[in-house]
Design a protein around this motif. Structure first.
Motif: not given
Ligand code: SF4
Lengths: 307, 451
Positions: B18-21, B23, B26, B44
């Motif tokens: 995902c990497k939306d944050c 990073f 998770c 998100p």
């Molecule tokens: S913390 Fe949320 S945004 Fe970051 S990788 Fe995990 S699911 Fe994606």
């Protein structure tokens, strides 16, 4: 909602019980296995409330505030009469007899003379236990304290300060003539421990009181406060046997040296009272105070605690 | 109870790649959030309920409360330790004066003036009290609102405590205004049913009063209503009882992580002793034992100054050495031909030297060199206090223009730097002073007498 369980703690260590003085007015300090004023939690025992000593000098005081001199009057001209006056006025737990005249940089009074003065004062005190302190000079104190110890053989005084440079002869004098000794390490826990190890090879641990130095409000109180708390922790929470002696908080001299106390007696009294309260909370077993008003007030505070 | 990144990671969605944050995983993100470096909002994909749960985990064990606004705003709470030596205490307790509507208007004015204007300076810091506690004692509502009006007119941002039955406190809130954020004192268990949503709408901090067993129920209810700025009063008015409860509350919050008791406290030495002296003694014990707000019945400089000084001491950070300003200090009104003493800016060294030098009555100058708070030997051994650094300070602080005696006394512990300092300061006589400050009492008079 989560149920709350009262956080009562149990500790593995206990402060040693030390007796100072002899006879019916002897005082016991220490013996607790809890922190100060915690007995109400049913965490353990706090058998001996903190004791308060009143400061007296071996000569007429210089620069003491008027309010004190008014209480003691002319008696301060003679240490024995002064001592008697303090006992009559306050019936203190202990007297803190300061041998300021023996300072080699000042009057340089001889050990024999010092012993004579202490003895006369002690005899005037009607059995109130004595703490007798030299000026912290490592060549003079051992001689002076040995003479004092000998003159009052068996009276179980608390003599000191034994510092790292002179602990040996002072502890030996305490042992030879049956007194207690104060182990002074200037706000240094490691040194304190080292000193305690060495002292306890000379005399029983129940004859030792710790004096980590106790700076007053505004002049380093935070250091002293945290050293007292840490040492009490080491002794009570961690069960460190070399920290399990009761602690002496000797701050009156420092308080009355501050500009604030010298310039304003009312403020000076509060300065001394607050310093006393802080060390009580931090775990001191004996406090040394100078002003009669401080003595009465602090005693009142201690007595108001109903464990 | 610092939260662990690993525990937090378990709650994250774990979307593959995902990497939306920002990073790579998770877990990496969780570590940053746990350390406070990233905000949980950056993910998100979180369920709002889980997000709330995480926020709760991240909140400090004792929640902050802010009273007043602007320059006088007072924040309490957010403490993390039981003993100051474990880390440090953060927010000094607010010191308040109790003003009753039974007192005369002259007293109201005098006390308001005291809380606003009494200030003291110590080692370059300004010490002052913080707030006024307005007490509806008379039972006369008009009178109370008059007092509240007077206090709010006296200053726009002075933190206030509205100590009154809730109905009256809510009326008073309209007089002083919500945006000055007074503390409403106090909600009890009995009030819980009658005062919602009124209390919540008020939007200001509230104090909760009740026994230790009762408090969690009340705070939980307030929390459920979305109210988080809460101050606790156990209701006890005996010093040692209060000290005990303060300890239990601190342990509950820090050691047990028990949220319903994780709020700052208010204590009332004003009701613990018959006279001011006793009150201030009680206050001093409570400053050392965790109080958030300390209320006294009056302010007098002889008592307030030592209390504020004690507060500064206890809340100083033990990880940072206490220093004084590095500059040239005057002792006993010196003249250009008085001697110059030199020492470090570690406060304890400075205090000892200044006090001893002052006591001799000999006029002298005291040069305090910046050693980053290290004492004489430690500063020397790390190269922060030697011939070169002292000479630099002499030049930087314009000492040579002020002092014609050209005599400089160095600490006896540093006898070895005599030669190097002489090389650095040509024309100066370098004298080795006593090893301890206490030696000044004999050294200085003799040295001055020598001429
Ligand atoms: S913390 Fe949320 S945004 Fe970051 S990788 Fe995990 S699911 Fe994606």
């Amino acid at each position: 909602m989560a149920q709350w369980k009262v956080p009562v703690e149990a500790y593995k260590g206990r402060i040693l019980e030390v007796t100072i003085g002899r006879g019916s007015k002897a005082v016991k300090i220490g013996g607790e296995n809890v922190f100060a004023f915690n007995q109400t939690f049913d965490e353990g025992q706090w058998p001996n409330s903190p004791k308060v000593a009143v400061e007296v000098w071996d000569r007429e005081p210089l620069g003491w505030s008027e309010g004190i001199l008014k209480v003691y009057g002319d008696s301060v001209k003679d240490p024995a009469q002064w001592t008697k006056k303090v006992v009559d006025e306050l019936s203190p737990d202990l007297l803190f007899f300061y041998l300021i005249s023996t300072d080699p940089n000042e009057e340089d009074r001889s050990p024999d003379e010092a012993a004579r003065v202490v003895k006369a004062a002690y005899e005037a005190a009607g059995g109130v236990p004595f703490i007798v302190y030299g000026v912290g000079n490592d060549s003079k104190d051992p001689e002076v304290l040995r003479k004092v110890a000998e003159a009052l053989k068996g009276e179980n005084l608390l003599i000191g300060p034994a510092i790292k440079e002179d602990y040996e002869p002072i502890a030996q004098a305490a042992k030879d003539f049956d007194h207690c000794v104060s182990s002074q390490a200037p706000m240094d826990i490691n040194l304190q421990k080292e000193m305690d190890v060495k002292l306890s090879r000379i005399l029983p641990k129940e004859k030792i009181v710790l004096d980590p130095l106790a700076p007053c409000v505004g002049v380093g109180l935070e250091y002293g406060f945290s050293i007292f708390e840490r040492q009490k922790h080491a002794a009570v929470s961690f069960g460190d046997e070399m920290m399990q002696m009761p602690m002496l908080a000797n701050f009156s001299f420092e308080v009355w040296k501050t500009k604030e106390a010298k310039e304003n007696e009312k403020m000076g009294i509060m300065w001394e009272e607050m310093t006393a309260m802080a060390y009580l909370v931090a775990g001191a077993n004996i406090l040394v105070v100078r002003h009669p008003e401080t003595y009465r007030r602090v005693k009142g505070m201690i007595e108001s605690y109903k464990g | 109870m610092a939260i662990k990144g690993g525990d937090l990671a378990k709650l994250l969605p774990k979307r593959k790649g995902c990497k939306d944050c920002g990073f790579p995983t998770c877990f990496a993100f969780a570590m940053k959030v746990a350390s406070g470096a990233e905000d949980i909002d950056k993910c998100p994909h979180l369920d709002p309920k889980v997000k709330e749960q995480i926020r709760e985990m991240l909140a400090p064990p004792i929640l902050p409360v802010t009273l007043g606004k602007g320059e006088r705003a007072l924040t309490i709470g957010e403490e993390e330790v039981v003993f100051r030596h474990e880390k440090t205490f953060y927010h000094q307790p607010g010191i308040g004066v109790l003003i009753s509507d039974k007192e005369s208007e002259t007293d109201w004015e005098r006390k308001l003036k005291a809380v606003l204007e009494m200030t003291f300076e110590r080692i370059g810091r300004i010490l002052r009290p913080d707030l006024a506690v307005l007490w509806a004692e008379s039972g006369d509502e008009g009178k109370y609102l008059e007092l509240v009006k007077k206090a709010s007119d006296a200053s726009a941002d002075l933190p206030l405590v509205l100590m009154a039955p809730l109905d009256l406190a809510l009326k008073a809130l309209e007089v002083c205004g919500k945006d000055r954020r007074p503390l409403i004192y106090a909600v009890t268990k009995a009030d819980l049913d009658g005062y919602f949503p009124k209390l919540k709408e008020a939007g200001v901090p509230v104090a909760v009063k009740g026994g230790l067993e009762e408090l969690p129920e009340v705070t939980e209810r307030l929390k459920a209503e979305g109210m988080k700025e809460i101050v606790l009063d156990t209701g006890s008015r005996n010093l040692w009882e209060v000290v005990k409860e303060q300890i239990l509350l601190r342990r509950a919050a820090i050691k047990q992580g028990f949220r319903p008791l994780g709020y700052p406290t208010i204590v009332f030495p004003c009701f613990m002793a018959d006279d001011l002296e006793g009150q201030y003694m009680a206050a001093s014990a409570l400053v050392t034992r965790y109080a958030g707000i300390v209320v006294l019945s009056d302010f007098v400089p002889e008592y307030l100054y030592p209390l504020l000084t004690l507060r500064m001491n206890i809340y100083s950070d033990p990880r940072v050495p206490m220093t004084v300003e590095a500059k040239l200090y005057e002792i006993n009104a010196p003249s250009p031909d008085s001697p110059l003493l030199v020492t470090t800016n570690f406060a304890l060294t400075y205090f000892a030297v200044a006090a001893e030098a002052e006591a001799t009555k000999v006029p002298s100058w005291l040069l305090v060199q910046d050693t980053e708070g290290l004492c004489v030997l430690a500063a020397w051994s790390t190269g922060k206090f030697n011939g070169e650094t002292i000479a630099m300070a002499v030049k930087k602080l314009g000492v040579e223009e002020k002092i014609t005696s050209k005599k400089i006394v160095i600490p006896g512990l540093l006898a070895r730097i005599k030669g190097e300092l002489e090389d650095e300061l040509p024309g100066w006589e370098v004298v080795v002073g006593p090893r301890e400050a206490s030696g000044l009492s004999s050294f200085l008079p003799e040295f001055a007498g020598r001429g």
